[in-house]
Structure formats: structure tokens, C-alpha cells
Enzyme design. Sequence first.
Site, PDB file in Angstrom:
ATOM      1  N   SER A 263      48.122  35.179  31.360  1.00  0.00           N
ATOM      2  CA  SER A 263      47.133  34.304  30.612  1.00  0.00           C
ATOM      3  C   SER A 263      46.125  35.439  30.117  1.00  0.00           C
ATOM      4  CB  SER A 263      46.627  33.123  31.722  1.00  0.00           C
ATOM      5  OG  SER A 263      45.098  33.321  31.466  1.00  0.00           O
ATOM      6  N   LYS A 264      45.925  35.203  29.029  1.00  0.00           N
ATOM      7  CA  LYS A 264      44.771  35.931  27.973  1.00  0.00           C
ATOM      8  C   LYS A 264      43.471  35.581  29.022  1.00  0.00           C
ATOM      9  CE  LYS A 264      42.500  37.892  24.425  1.00  0.00           C
ATOM     10  NZ  LYS A 264      42.496  39.283  24.920  1.00  0.00           N
ATOM     11  N   ARG A 265      43.327  34.486  29.247  1.00  0.00           N
ATOM     12  CA  ARG A 265      42.015  34.098  30.072  1.00  0.00           C
ATOM     13  C   ARG A 265      41.734  34.964  31.174  1.00  0.00           C
ATOM     14  NH1 ARG A 265      41.240  30.037  32.870  1.00  0.00           N
ATOM     15  NH2 ARG A 265      43.298  29.399  32.541  1.00  0.00           N
ATOM     16  N   GLY A 267      42.857  37.722  31.832  1.00  0.00           N
ATOM     17  CA  GLY A 267      42.675  39.147  31.672  1.00  0.00           C
ATOM     18  C   GLY A 267      44.173  39.748  31.378  1.00  0.00           C
TER      19      GLY A 267
END
Length: 493
Positions: A263-265, A267
Site C-alpha cells: 500500500s502506497k499509503r 509507505g
Amino acid sequence: MTSQRWFDDMEAKIPRGGARTRFAPSPTGFMHLGGMRTALYAYLLAKSLGGSFLLRIEDTDSARFVEGATEAILRTLRGAGLVCDEGPDIGGPAAPYIQSERKPLYRPYAERLCGRGAAYYCFCPRAERGDRETPAAAPREDDPCRALDPAEAAARAGREGHVIRMKAPREGSTTFRDEVFGTVTAENKTLDDMVLLKSDGLPTYNFANVIDDHLMGITHVLRGSEYISSAPKYEMLYDAFGWEKPVYVTVSSIMRDEKHKLSKRLGDPTYEDLLAEGYLPEAVLNYIALLGWSPGGERELYTLAELERVFSVAGISKSPALFDRAKLRHFNAEYIRAKSPEEFAALAEPYIRLAAGPSADAPALAELIQPRCELLTEIPEMLGFIAALPDYPAELYVHKKSKTDEKTSLDALRRLKPALAGLPSWTRDGVHGACESLAAALGAKNALVMWPLRIAISGRAVTPGGAAELAAALGREETLRRVGAGIEKLEGK
Ligand code: GLU
């Protein structure tokens, strides 16, 4: 109502014969690793079957549209070598490949389903209609529009705002076959009456996706497992139109740990982040090819051209794949080492200049670091001492294994300096030879001379390359200056 002729013309234009796959991203921002892997597998599948790979931009949900995202997708695919045979920037038989530019195509198909009783016009107030991509649909049992007379509803639709919804059957079940996940069955009563055409006339993602896969002659649909729950709805649409279904190849998620998806969120890096971190596109591509697919056997390193030959759906795993950065780093190091010195020097040069300044001998430094470099972005740190000698403690000259201390080092450097100054030419072998001769004259091992030379010119105990290589890359003048500074430091003790 659109004429039969129009539909016949559309059908006649469908490319037939040979495998056709597509990558169908929504331009919502970054290229996630999962998206990149889907693109790669779709590309490889097409190539392994001697077919075509298409790019289609699915931008009918304007709320999620991100400026510049389409360009980023094109740039990323090109940079990775995933060359499209048809797509927004090249065209092809089914052009255009940007869904918003295909808008007039979708309504006739939605109306056709209304005519067949497989879909219906829905006039419920906007909020209830659920006008978005993933609408909180009104429970269809209660939807009065389902029961409207089709001809009356069609006439009303000419005057009133409406959406067109699928009329999902209430009984029975829908089954579809996936090459990776096997047979998946959903009870029809669990399926909502999904919106096909929104009130702005644009199709929903699910509807446009099916229409375009059909009109573009897609034979194999490769997509992420987040779409598996929608697959029965796609199946229903194919059945309602009476169209031949593509082969479904659903790939599992990429995980950051046992429980969580990448997940980009949280990191986790996108594909582009990894390139910015100094990973080579070919290493990342090779690594993600193996995230969820296996060619069988022990071999892991494959160029894209090799992957095109060996890829097959049979090797795709149903289990989620764990993203392992250490392994990716290992792949990257292997790819760096496999480069020719010239190729590596060209890649490394901007990083070398950053660390060592414009006058550094970049090819010589590149050669020095190539065997030890795992990431391009490590280069400035590895070579930081080239541009400026760091301040270092005299204690670094004390090294038990080399049998050196401050006194032996001072003596060695004092004798070495004129020997180096007098070398007929400045090469690694020349510097090494001078150190060897001096060690022999002192009746000691080479390390007694090489260690202090390394410390004097780098100020560090650990360096890429040995003292002679460093000196060769640094140049005679700077080496002598640093040896002189080392002597002064030791004399000052
Ligand atoms: N537009 C969808 C996405 O961005 C594509 C899904 C599919 O390949 O069918 O994920």
C-alpha cells in the site's frame, strides 16, 4: 433505438484471430507495483502466444481522474520496454483507446439490453440511484423501476434523467471459470443491479470494460484479484449479449506482510519510486515477473525477451505474493554486475558526478564501484570521499591485521610519497607495484603500505576498491596531496 446495421458494423470491425491482451488502467495516479505486474503479465501472455498487447485507458469515472496520469502510464510502459501494439499513442483497428473518447459507443449497447429485458431504465432520485462507479445501489427488490414497462420507460428516458441498470436475475447462480482461481460461483441474489450507464451518459467502469473487451477482440483478460467479486456481473453481461467470453486470468495480490496488501499509503513504493531509489527497470521487471509466477526450476534471472518466450498462465500462482525488498535488491545487484563497463558507466555517471564533482574520472570510478554497487543511489555515499577527504581520526591507521600503527604508517607514507611522485605513468598497476616494492624493501607484507595509503586517500576504513584502484581513480596530484596531509596528521600526533 440504434439500428441492427450499426451493431453489425461494430461486430465486423472486431479484430479476430490470434491472442489479444490488454492493460486497462484507470488514470488515477501512480503506477503501483501490482498494476505494473498486471501490465507485464498481459504483455508476456500476448507475446508468448504471438499475439498483440493493447493499452486502454479507462477514464469514465471523472471523479477519480488525475491530471498527467495517462502520460505517466505511457512513459512508464515505454521505459520498461512493454511496447504496446495498439494504444492511445499509436492507434490500431479499435481506436480510440481512451474510453472517454468512445462515449457514443456505450449507450446503444445499454439500450440494447433494455430492449432485451436484461437491463432497465432507472428514474429514482439521483441520490438513490447511486450515480457513481461503486454505487450503494438501492436494494433491487424495492426498486420500482425494475417493473416499469420497457417501451414506456424508453420513451420516458428521452425526457427524464435516468441511469441504466442491469436486471440481475433473482434466482439461481452465476458461475465463471478462471484460469488461476478455478471455478467461482456467486448466488444471483447477492448481486446488485449494477449501473451500466450513468446519468451523465458515461458508462460505468464495469460496463465499458466488458463492451470494450468485446469490441477490441480481447481473448485473454488479465486482471487483479480485487475484480474477482465483479466477475459474475461480467459473466451476466456476456450472457445477456450472447458474446463469446474471453479467457479470465486473475492474479493474486502483492502483500507487504502476511496480512496486508502492498500500500502506497503505508509507505510501500510504487514502480516509479523504485526507479527513483536507484533500481534498474529491468531488475524490477524481472523481480515482479516472479511475484506470483514461476517458470519452474531454480533459475531466477530472465531478460524481458527471455520472459516473453517462457511465460505461461500455468505458472501463475493463486497464493498472494510477498514483496521482499532484500530479494529485489539482490536482483538489482546482479543486473548491475551483468552490465558492460560502458553501460554501467553511463548509468552511474550522474550519481558519480553528484559525489565526485565534474572533473572526476567517471569511467574509472564506475569500474571501481560496479562490483560492489547494489543500488545506483548508493553511489554518492560510496564515493563521497572522492570529492572531499573527510576529516578522520589518526587512529584509523592502527590496524592489527595489517600490522600497522601510527608509527609504521608514518614511515610507510613518507617513503611511498616520492616513489609515487616518480612513477613514470599513473595507473593502478603502477601504484600497486610501488607499494609492493616498498613493502618488499621493508621486509613486510603489502598491507603494511596499502592500509595507510587507503586511509590517507579516503579517510575511511571501508572503501569501494583497494588503495591502488582508489589512487588511480583519484589521480596523481590529489593522491600525493592526501598522502602529504596524512603524513602531517601523523607527525602532529
Ligand atoms: N480499470 C481497471 C483498473 O484500473 C482495470 C481492471 C481490468 O483490467 O479489467 O484496475
